[in-house]
Design a protein around this motif. Structure first.
Motif, mmCIF file in Angstrom:
data_model
loop_
_atom_site.group_PDB
_atom_site.id
_atom_site.type_symbol
_atom_site.label_atom_id
_atom_site.label_comp_id
_atom_site.label_asym_id
_atom_site.label_seq_id
_atom_site.Cartn_x
_atom_site.Cartn_y
_atom_site.Cartn_z
ATOM 1 N N PHE A 83 0.880 -1.175 -0.012
ATOM 2 C CA PHE A 83 -0.026 -0.044 -0.097
ATOM 3 C C PHE A 83 0.969 1.187 -0.104
ATOM 4 O O PHE A 83 0.559 2.351 -0.861
ATOM 5 N N PHE A 84 1.848 1.191 0.913
ATOM 6 C CA PHE A 84 2.708 2.470 0.804
ATOM 7 C C PHE A 84 3.536 2.769 -0.561
ATOM 8 O O PHE A 84 3.659 3.846 -0.718
ATOM 9 N N ALA A 85 4.212 1.676 -0.896
ATOM 10 C CA ALA A 85 4.699 1.773 -2.061
ATOM 11 C C ALA A 85 3.858 2.448 -3.367
ATOM 12 O O ALA A 85 4.390 3.105 -4.151
ATOM 13 N N LEU A 90 1.694 6.753 -6.928
ATOM 14 C CA LEU A 90 0.642 7.575 -7.294
ATOM 15 C C LEU A 90 1.142 9.269 -6.839
ATOM 16 O O LEU A 90 0.779 10.125 -7.678
ATOM 17 N N TRP A 91 1.419 9.382 -5.594
ATOM 18 C CA TRP A 91 1.887 10.637 -5.142
ATOM 19 C C TRP A 91 2.959 11.226 -6.012
ATOM 20 O O TRP A 91 3.060 12.554 -6.315
ATOM 21 N N HIS A 92 4.047 10.537 -6.167
ATOM 22 C CA HIS A 92 5.133 11.221 -6.893
ATOM 23 C C HIS A 92 4.589 11.564 -8.299
ATOM 24 O O HIS A 92 5.043 12.805 -8.961
ATOM 25 N N TRP A 93 3.992 10.724 -8.834
ATOM 26 C CA TRP A 93 3.437 11.180 -10.340
ATOM 27 C C TRP A 93 2.431 12.562 -9.980
ATOM 28 O O TRP A 93 2.666 13.367 -10.624
ATOM 29 N N GLY A 94 1.644 12.406 -9.015
ATOM 30 C CA GLY A 94 0.584 13.675 -8.849
ATOM 31 C C GLY A 94 1.440 14.784 -8.487
ATOM 32 O O GLY A 94 1.182 15.838 -8.836
ATOM 33 N N LEU A 95 2.754 14.633 -7.736
ATOM 34 C CA LEU A 95 3.453 16.053 -7.569
ATOM 35 C C LEU A 95 4.097 16.601 -8.854
ATOM 36 O O LEU A 95 4.251 17.732 -8.711
ATOM 37 N N GLY A 158 -3.225 15.456 -11.589
ATOM 38 C CA GLY A 158 -2.389 15.211 -10.551
ATOM 39 C C GLY A 158 -3.184 15.061 -9.307
ATOM 40 O O GLY A 158 -3.089 14.391 -8.347
ATOM 41 N N ASP A 159 -4.369 15.734 -9.151
ATOM 42 C CA ASP A 159 -5.445 15.747 -8.157
ATOM 43 C C ASP A 159 -5.957 14.235 -8.307
ATOM 44 O O ASP A 159 -6.185 13.626 -7.082
ATOM 45 N N VAL A 160 -6.499 13.673 -9.172
ATOM 46 C CA VAL A 160 -6.804 12.293 -9.161
ATOM 47 C C VAL A 160 -5.753 11.330 -8.807
ATOM 48 O O VAL A 160 -6.061 10.503 -7.959
ATOM 49 N N LEU A 161 -4.503 11.471 -9.000
ATOM 50 C CA LEU A 161 -3.339 10.629 -8.645
ATOM 51 C C LEU A 161 -3.256 10.709 -7.237
ATOM 52 O O LEU A 161 -3.029 9.759 -6.557
ATOM 53 N N ILE A 163 -5.723 11.323 -5.068
ATOM 54 C CA ILE A 163 -6.834 10.737 -4.446
ATOM 55 C C ILE A 163 -6.623 9.034 -4.456
ATOM 56 O O ILE A 163 -6.782 8.583 -3.403
ATOM 57 N N GLY A 164 -6.066 8.616 -5.347
ATOM 58 C CA GLY A 164 -5.761 7.277 -5.324
ATOM 59 C C GLY A 164 -4.619 6.969 -4.414
ATOM 60 O O GLY A 164 -4.798 5.937 -3.709
ATOM 61 N N ALA A 165 -3.781 7.798 -4.069
ATOM 62 C CA ALA A 165 -2.712 7.637 -3.031
ATOM 63 C C ALA A 165 -3.159 7.954 -1.636
ATOM 64 O O ALA A 165 -2.755 6.936 -0.938
ATOM 65 N N ALA A 166 -4.403 8.744 -1.427
ATOM 66 C CA ALA A 166 -5.021 8.947 -0.406
ATOM 67 C C ALA A 166 -5.437 7.515 0.129
ATOM 68 O O ALA A 166 -5.668 6.960 1.183
ATOM 69 N N ILE A 167 -6.360 6.639 -0.823
ATOM 70 C CA ILE A 167 -6.920 5.471 -0.636
ATOM 71 C C ILE A 167 -5.601 4.373 -0.243
ATOM 72 O O ILE A 167 -5.974 3.849 0.682
#
Length: 314
Positions: A83-85, A90-95, A158-161, A163-167
């Motif tokens: 989950f963390f990876a 996803l967060w890195h892509w979003g950033l 980036g926001d959608v990515l 959100i996936g990271a938040a899940i």
């Protein structure tokens, strides 16, 4: 027992929240390290080397401190690491598509949601003040994210990515809590990092990024992230999760966007407005609220008729 003693918190009750707060501060440096490393490596490769550089250091720390080999890995650690990876991927892509503060805010909504998930699955019912603290902290995080000057770099992708990271981060917090209930902090963070390195390696292959930077200078950012975010940040959070309810932990780690936004103001010219400054203050206030303990009311004095009846019986 005196009235003053009744108001004292349990011994060492502050240790877990303090570890989480420190871990959140270190994790807040993660987007900074990522931005500084993107000139040499892709976002997935940066994450991969962050884990790889941390593994030998964590192994040495575990053997030196615990004086033993790592305990046997369990399924909760594997799930948490996966989950963390995926969260970081996803967060890195979003950033790369939206602002640091915006992506960090969305991801940290997952940390808040873990309180409700823990209530549902772990039967850790939050205290009433927790709901007020969540409301204050989320309002503050929204102001910190959305209260910037117009014209900043933002992209719905980036926001959608994020959100996936938040899940993913919700699953990570829940499984880490379960893993921490069964293994020591050093064992959990070591095996988490091993699992994360494996998953991140697949993410680099899938994304088509290069594993190696064009020059040795490209390893500076991942090495910084390994020390600050992985060992310092995630390690302290894992240690704090073993001493703190998941609901409280989710609020405390909201210190991350405050740290990220404050540093980004100076490094990336993502200036903070008055609204964002107020949002940061609300987050800190929400963290403080989550630590408040309800005062115990002193026992009500017995009524005079009851006292007379006891005296007569004697």
């Amino acid at each position: 027992m005196t009235e003053t003693e009744l108001h004292l918190p349990p011994p060492r009750a502050w240790v877990g929240p303090l570890l989480l707060l420190a871990g959140g501060v270190f994790i807040g440096l993660a987007p900074i390290g990522l931005r500084l490393g993107l000139d040499h490596l892709g976002p997935q490769a940066i994450a991969f080397w962050r884990y790889v550089f941390a593994i030998p250091l964590l192994f040495i720390l575990l053997v030196a401190i615990e004086r033993r080999m790592p305990a046997r890995i369990n399924g909760y650690v594997v799930l948490a690491g996966t989950f963390f990876a995926l969260d970081i991927a996803l967060w890195h892509w979003g950033l790369t598509l939206t602002t640091v503060a915006n992506a960090t805010f969305i991801v940290n909504l997952g940390n808040v949601c873990v309180g409700f998930i823990a209530w549902l699955f772990l039967k850790e019912k939050p205290k009433p003040i927790w709901f007020a603290a969540v409301l204050v902290a989320v309002i503050g995080a929204a102001a910190l994210s959305l209260g910037g000057e117009p014209g900043g770099k933002s992209d719905i992708r980036g926001d959608v990515l994020a959100i996936g990271a938040a899940i993913m981060v919700s699953g990570y917090m829940l499984c880490s809590k379960l893993a921490r209930n069964r293994l020591g902090a050093m064992d959990v963070i070591f095996w988490l990092t091993v699992v994360e390195a494996v998953v991140a390696g697949f993410m680099v292959i899938i994304s088509g990024e290069s594993f190696m930077p064009p020059a040795m200078a490209g390893f500076v950012a991942p090495a910084f992230l390994a020390l600050a975010a992985q060992i310092g940040g995630q390690g302290l959070i894992i240690a704090g999760l073993g001493r703190t309810p998941a609901a409280i932990a989710g609020i405390i780690v909201l210190i991350q966007p405050v740290v990220a936004a404050a540093i980004s103001w100076q490094l990336f010219d993502e200036s903070l407005t008055a609204i964002q400054g107020g949002g940061a203050a609300l987050i800190l206030f929400g963290i403080w609220m989550s630590q408040r303990r309800p005062r115990r009311r002193p026992a009500a004095p017995e009524s005079k008729p009851l006292q007379d009846a006891v005296r007569n019986a004697q």
